[in-house]
Structures are given as C-alpha cells and as structure tokens.
Design a protein around this motif. Structure first.
Motif, short mmCIF file in Angstrom:
data_model
loop_
_atom_site.label_atom_id
_atom_site.label_comp_id
_atom_site.label_asym_id
_atom_site.label_seq_id
_atom_site.Cartn_x
_atom_site.Cartn_y
_atom_site.Cartn_z
N TRP A 1 3.17 5.17 2.24
CA TRP A 1 3.13 3.93 3.02
C TRP A 1 4.34 3.06 2.70
O TRP A 1 4.81 3.04 1.56
N PRO A 2 4.83 2.30 3.68
CA PRO A 2 5.98 1.43 3.44
C PRO A 2 5.60 0.08 2.84
O PRO A 2 6.49 -0.69 2.48
N ARG B 1 -8.97 -9.49 5.12
CA ARG B 1 -7.92 -10.39 5.60
C ARG B 1 -6.68 -10.11 4.77
O ARG B 1 -6.76 -10.05 3.54
N ILE B 2 -5.54 -9.92 5.42
CA ILE B 2 -4.28 -9.68 4.70
C ILE B 2 -3.74 -11.01 4.19
O ILE B 2 -3.52 -11.95 4.95
N VAL B 3 -3.54 -11.09 2.88
CA VAL B 3 -2.99 -12.29 2.25
C VAL B 3 -1.48 -12.20 2.13
O VAL B 3 -0.75 -13.15 2.41
N ASN B 4 -1.00 -11.03 1.71
CA ASN B 4 0.42 -10.78 1.53
C ASN B 4 0.70 -9.30 1.71
O ASN B 4 -0.21 -8.47 1.61
N SER B 5 1.96 -8.98 1.94
CA SER B 5 2.38 -7.58 1.91
C SER B 5 3.69 -7.49 1.14
O SER B 5 4.49 -8.43 1.14
N TYR B 6 3.88 -6.35 0.49
CA TYR B 6 5.03 -6.15 -0.38
C TYR B 6 5.64 -4.79 -0.07
O TYR B 6 4.93 -3.85 0.30
N PRO B 7 6.95 -4.64 -0.26
CA PRO B 7 7.59 -3.35 0.00
C PRO B 7 7.04 -2.25 -0.92
O PRO B 7 6.71 -2.51 -2.08
N HIS B 8 6.97 -1.05 -0.38
CA HIS B 8 6.52 0.11 -1.15
C HIS B 8 7.41 1.29 -0.83
O HIS B 8 7.78 1.50 0.33
N ASP B 9 7.76 2.06 -1.83
CA ASP B 9 8.63 3.22 -1.67
C ASP B 9 7.98 4.23 -0.74
O ASP B 9 6.92 4.79 -1.04
#
Length: 243
Positions: free
Chosen positions: A232-233, A18-26
């Motif tokens: 990945w973004p 389950r996805i809890v959060n997502s954060y930007p990635h270079d």
C-alpha cells in the motif's frame, strides 16, 4: 429467577471508520507485521528474497534502518518485547530475536505451526498461524504455554493474520478480507468487527500492485490506531465509528 446469555449467543458489535490522518508508506513493502514505538513504526516485510525488518519514520515513510532476511525465509509477524524485536517466518518454523537498537540477531527459536501474526500483552507473546487458533508464548523460553480458538458465536474464525494487543483485546486482520476482528483473549470470542472496506480508494490503488489489508499498530499514549496493507502507498490513522 435470572438468566444469563452464553458467550456463544452474544452478538459482536460492528464498526466502520473515520480517517484521521494518512502517512506515506513504501509501496515495495509487503507488510506482515507492524509496531508503533516512540514516533516510529517497526515493520516486518515478507516474500522470499525481499523479507526484512525495518524502522520507519511515521510522518515521512522514510526507512531509517533495515535488515534483510536470508533468501530462504519469508518474514511474517513482528512484536517488540522489552529491548528486542521478535519476528516470525511463514513456513520455516523459525523465529528471530533482534536487538531493538542495532537489529543485530540475538537468538532464534522454533515452533511447529506456520508463523503469521505476532503481538504481546506485556506478559506473554501472542501468535497466530492462519487457523482459528491464537497461541500464548512464554517471552523468556519462547515456548508455547496455551492456546484459544477464536469464534464468532459458534463459528471458528480462520485465517487470523497480523495481530495487535489494544487495551485488553486482540485485534486481528482476517487474511483476504477488509475486516479486523476484536477478540477477547481469555475466551477467544469475537466481540467486535471493524469493516475497512474502501479505506484505500481506487485512485490511490491505481497503477500499483496493491495486495490485501494487513498491518495494525497502536500508539497507546495517544490512543492512535494505524492500519495499512501489503504494497500500500499509505498508512492510515483511523478512529472507529459504531455502526
């Protein structure tokens, strides 16, 4: 009379997420190693001429600090040991030890296998080399102490890549798959599998040169699990769901 089940006959558990959060990635980061510490991610990136170590702000994805490797080195796994960062390279047989704060090079060391993934259990450095073997390395001498073969039942699990030590188990990306193996470090037995199929949606991947799932980091204090991939973004914080 009682019977016991042999380790080879024990069945691995299976998990989705389950996805809890997502954060930007270079999106230019060819992620090889990932470590969480005090609100930041420490990341090792690969490819000749593009390899680096970097300190990244989790919330924003901003690269706060970086050091580029010389052209001849292809950066691989990364772990934090006390006040240093230890980084592998792929086929050069050379690893590097950096000061955690300044990224100044403190030392280098050699190994006879390829360098893939790296983590530690608080006592030993733990390394993968793309085979089914996991190697245990003395953190002071940086020499191999022992090794174990990873198996799911009786089948060796090859292409073990990025590693993270989480609550007594080794989590390992299996290169070119969407799966993470959960491994008993003593026996090498795969106790569980995490299937991350569909984590990055087609819309999130569109228009960019995304590569395979790779990169596991763990926030032990808050029990947060982070995963990402090469180019990945996004970095995802996930919770495991039994299947």
């Amino acid at each position: 009379m009682s019977t016991t089940t042999s380790p080879a006959a024990q069945i691995a558990t299976h998990h989705t997420y389950r996805i809890v959060n997502s954060y930007p990635h270079d999106r230019t980061a060819f992620t090889q190693g990932l470590v969480y510490f005090n609100g930041f991610l420490y990341e090792s990136t690969g490819l000749n001429g593009q390899s680096s170590i970097r300190k990244v702000e989790l919330a924003t994805g901003k690269v706060m600090q970086s050091k580029t490797l010389p052209q001849q080195y292809f950066g691989e796994g990364l772990t934090m040991w006390q006040d240093t960062l230890i980084q592998l390279t792929w086929q050069s047989g050379t690893g590097f030890v950096y000061d955690l704060e300044t990224f100044d090079l403190e030392n280098d060391f050699n190994y006879v296998t390829e360098g893939w993934g790296l983590t530690n259990d608080g006592n030993r450095i733990i390394m993968s080399d793309g085979t089914a073997n996991i190697y245990f390395i003395d953190p002071v001498t940086l020499q191999q102490m022992s090794q174990v073969e990873v198996k799911d039942g009786t089948t060796p699990v090859v292409r073990l890549n990025e590693l993270e030590y989480i609550e007594g188990k080794i989590y390992a990306n299996v290169w070119q798959t969407d799966r993470i193996a959960i491994i008993d470090p003593v026996s090498g037995r795969v106790e569980g599998w995490i299937d991350l199929t569909g984590l990055l949606t087609p819309a999130q991947a569109s228009g960019i040169n995304v590569d395979v799932l790779n990169g596991i980091a763990y926030d032990a204090a808050e029990k947060r699990l982070f995963v990402t991939g090469k180019f990945w973004p996004l970095i995802f914080e996930i919770q495991l769901v039994a299947r």
